[in-house]
Design a protein around this motif. Structure first.
Motif, PDB file in Angstrom:
ATOM      1  N   UNK A  89       0.877  -1.313  -0.116  1.00  0.00           N
ATOM      2  CA  UNK A  89      -0.047   0.040   0.017  1.00  0.00           C
ATOM      3  C   UNK A  89       0.850   1.171   0.006  1.00  0.00           C
ATOM      4  N   UNK A  90       1.887   1.126   0.769  1.00  0.00           N
ATOM      5  CA  UNK A  90       2.867   2.321   0.534  1.00  0.00           C
ATOM      6  C   UNK A  90       3.400   2.697  -0.817  1.00  0.00           C
ATOM      7  N   UNK A  91       3.619   1.711  -1.523  1.00  0.00           N
ATOM      8  CA  UNK A  91       3.933   2.086  -3.143  1.00  0.00           C
ATOM      9  C   UNK A  91       2.944   2.705  -3.766  1.00  0.00           C
ATOM     10  N   UNK A  92       1.880   2.407  -3.529  1.00  0.00           N
ATOM     11  CA  UNK A  92       0.636   3.039  -4.301  1.00  0.00           C
ATOM     12  C   UNK A  92       0.597   4.469  -3.814  1.00  0.00           C
ATOM     13  N   UNK A  93       0.677   4.640  -2.222  1.00  0.00           N
ATOM     14  CA  UNK A  93       0.739   6.028  -1.786  1.00  0.00           C
ATOM     15  C   UNK A  93       1.682   6.865  -2.374  1.00  0.00           C
ATOM     16  N   UNK A  97       0.806  10.915  -6.213  1.00  0.00           N
ATOM     17  CA  UNK A  97       0.950  12.036  -6.790  1.00  0.00           C
ATOM     18  C   UNK A  97       2.431  12.531  -7.445  1.00  0.00           C
ATOM     19  N   UNK A  98       3.155  11.393  -7.827  1.00  0.00           N
ATOM     20  CA  UNK A  98       4.406  11.456  -8.379  1.00  0.00           C
ATOM     21  C   UNK A  98       4.442  11.761  -9.855  1.00  0.00           C
ATOM     22  N   UNK A  99       5.185  12.510 -10.402  1.00  0.00           N
ATOM     23  CA  UNK A  99       5.332  12.727 -11.562  1.00  0.00           C
ATOM     24  C   UNK A  99       5.797  11.214 -12.233  1.00  0.00           C
ATOM     25  N   UNK A 157      12.783   2.062  -7.052  1.00  0.00           N
ATOM     26  CA  UNK A 157      12.402   3.165  -7.651  1.00  0.00           C
ATOM     27  C   UNK A 157      12.578   4.414  -7.139  1.00  0.00           C
ATOM     28  N   UNK A 158      12.744   5.680  -7.564  1.00  0.00           N
ATOM     29  CA  UNK A 158      12.891   6.840  -7.136  1.00  0.00           C
ATOM     30  C   UNK A 158      11.853   7.366  -6.253  1.00  0.00           C
ATOM     31  N   UNK A 159      10.410   7.105  -6.328  1.00  0.00           N
ATOM     32  CA  UNK A 159       9.607   7.193  -5.476  1.00  0.00           C
ATOM     33  C   UNK A 159       9.490   6.574  -4.321  1.00  0.00           C
ATOM     34  N   UNK A 160      10.492   5.627  -4.109  1.00  0.00           N
ATOM     35  CA  UNK A 160      10.617   4.765  -2.903  1.00  0.00           C
ATOM     36  C   UNK A 160      12.025   4.480  -2.430  1.00  0.00           C
ATOM     37  N   UNK A 161      12.744   5.695  -2.402  1.00  0.00           N
ATOM     38  CA  UNK A 161      14.094   5.387  -2.261  1.00  0.00           C
ATOM     39  C   UNK A 161      14.329   4.602  -0.670  1.00  0.00           C
ATOM     40  N   UNK A 162      13.496   5.055   0.037  1.00  0.00           N
ATOM     41  CA  UNK A 162      13.566   4.411   1.454  1.00  0.00           C
ATOM     42  C   UNK A 162      13.539   2.791   1.601  1.00  0.00           C
ATOM     43  N   UNK A 163      12.739   2.406   0.567  1.00  0.00           N
ATOM     44  CA  UNK A 163      12.415   0.690   0.374  1.00  0.00           C
ATOM     45  C   UNK A 163      14.096   0.240  -0.278  1.00  0.00           C
ATOM     46  N   UNK A 164      14.693   0.968  -1.210  1.00  0.00           N
ATOM     47  CA  UNK A 164      15.897   0.698  -1.503  1.00  0.00           C
ATOM     48  C   UNK A 164      17.008   0.575  -0.589  1.00  0.00           C
ATOM     49  N   UNK A 165      16.998   1.805   0.192  1.00  0.00           N
ATOM     50  CA  UNK A 165      18.111   1.727   1.417  1.00  0.00           C
ATOM     51  C   UNK A 165      17.997   0.795   2.390  1.00  0.00           C
ATOM     52  N   UNK A 166      16.519   0.287   2.569  1.00  0.00           N
ATOM     53  CA  UNK A 166      16.349  -0.630   3.638  1.00  0.00           C
ATOM     54  C   UNK A 166      16.956  -2.006   2.885  1.00  0.00           C
ATOM     55  N   UNK A 206      21.582   9.916  -4.998  1.00  0.00           N
ATOM     56  CA  UNK A 206      21.866  11.105  -6.018  1.00  0.00           C
ATOM     57  C   UNK A 206      21.213  11.093  -7.386  1.00  0.00           C
ATOM     58  N   UNK A 207      20.319   9.890  -7.533  1.00  0.00           N
ATOM     59  CA  UNK A 207      19.793   9.801  -8.713  1.00  0.00           C
ATOM     60  C   UNK A 207      18.635  10.783  -9.002  1.00  0.00           C
ATOM     61  N   UNK A 208      18.504  11.390 -10.033  1.00  0.00           N
ATOM     62  CA  UNK A 208      17.272  12.454 -10.233  1.00  0.00           C
ATOM     63  C   UNK A 208      16.104  11.677 -10.337  1.00  0.00           C
ATOM     64  N   UNK A 209      14.719  12.145  -9.876  1.00  0.00           N
ATOM     65  CA  UNK A 209      13.583  11.643  -9.949  1.00  0.00           C
ATOM     66  C   UNK A 209      13.376  10.944 -11.250  1.00  0.00           C
TER      67      UNK A 209
END
Length: 221
Positions: A89-93, A97-99, A157-166, A206-209
């Motif tokens: 559900x966090x991914x959908x959230x 509103x992400x570009x 994904x750059x809309x959920x970098x926190x998942x990548x860091x985890x 550092x990746x752009x959106x």
């Protein structure tokens, strides 16, 4: 794709494809001579996998989701773009509103059986490589792995970098010391030399959106 995965997969290896979708990676793994466990929870995509690979003794299809523990999870289906269906559900959230994501719609939910990576290993054996592409649920998948395999990859994904860091943190805790990345579908590693967990985290941050997505690879040595 074959050149990329040949760095991790040898003839006779066992590979887990977590989020197999319609099987493009399964095809690459088979061309490299691997045995494949193709894991995909979407019924429509399971039908495609069975059409392409159902008669192959080298491919075992698991119609399940993967998470930190066995059970049942809600899978949210994007009918127009099934490759971004998700159990997160966090991914959908994050996408709402992400570009680049605003037109995506998850219109229905189904209950699917869920296994852990440890459970898949107990059933099928320990793989040499695990590919994980599950739309924001990657950290949950890695939480279900107790012992490292030789190498693995997970989507970010750059809309959920926190998942990548985890995921990077989980890989480091499991003992992975070498990391690399690939953007989108380039099928090319971004770094000539493998880097440590801090450096790959800095690269992701550092990746752009507009980079949107890619995969991070981790190996033991």
């Amino acid at each position: 794709m074959d050149r990329l995965y040949a760095q991790f997969v040898r003839p006779g290896d066992l590979v887990f494809d977590i989020g197999a979708h319609v099987g493009d990676r399964v095809g690459a793994f088979r061309r490299l001579g691997a045995q494949v466990v193709a894991v995909e929870p979407q019924p429509a995509l399971v039908k495609v996998l069975r059409l392409f690979y159902g008669r192959s003794e080298a491919v075992r299809i698991e119609p399940v989701a993967v998470g930190r523990r066995p059970g049942v999870t809600n899978l949210m289906i994007n009918s127009r773009n099934p490759t971004v269906s998700t159990a997160s559900q966090d991914f959908i959230e994050a996408a709402r509103d992400a570009s680049g994501w605003r037109d995506q719609r998850w219109t229905r939910t189904i209950d699917v059986r869920m296994m852990s990576l440890d459970g898949l290993i107990a059933k099928h054996g320990k793989p040499a490589f695990i590919k994980i592409d599950v739309e924001g649920f990657e950290a949950e998948v890695l939480a279900g792995l107790s012992n490292p395999v030789r190498a693995l990859s997970f989507e970010f994904t750059t809309i959920q970098r926190d998942v990548g860091f985890a995921c990077i943190g989980r890989c480091a805790a499991l003992g992975y010391t070498k990391f690399n990345g690939a953007l989108g579908e380039t099928q090319k590693l971004a770094h000539e030399s493998w880097v440590d967990s801090r450096s790959i985290s800095d690269w992701l941050g550092a990746l752009p959106h507009e980079a949107n997505s890619g995969d991070i690879y981790a190996k033991l040595d």
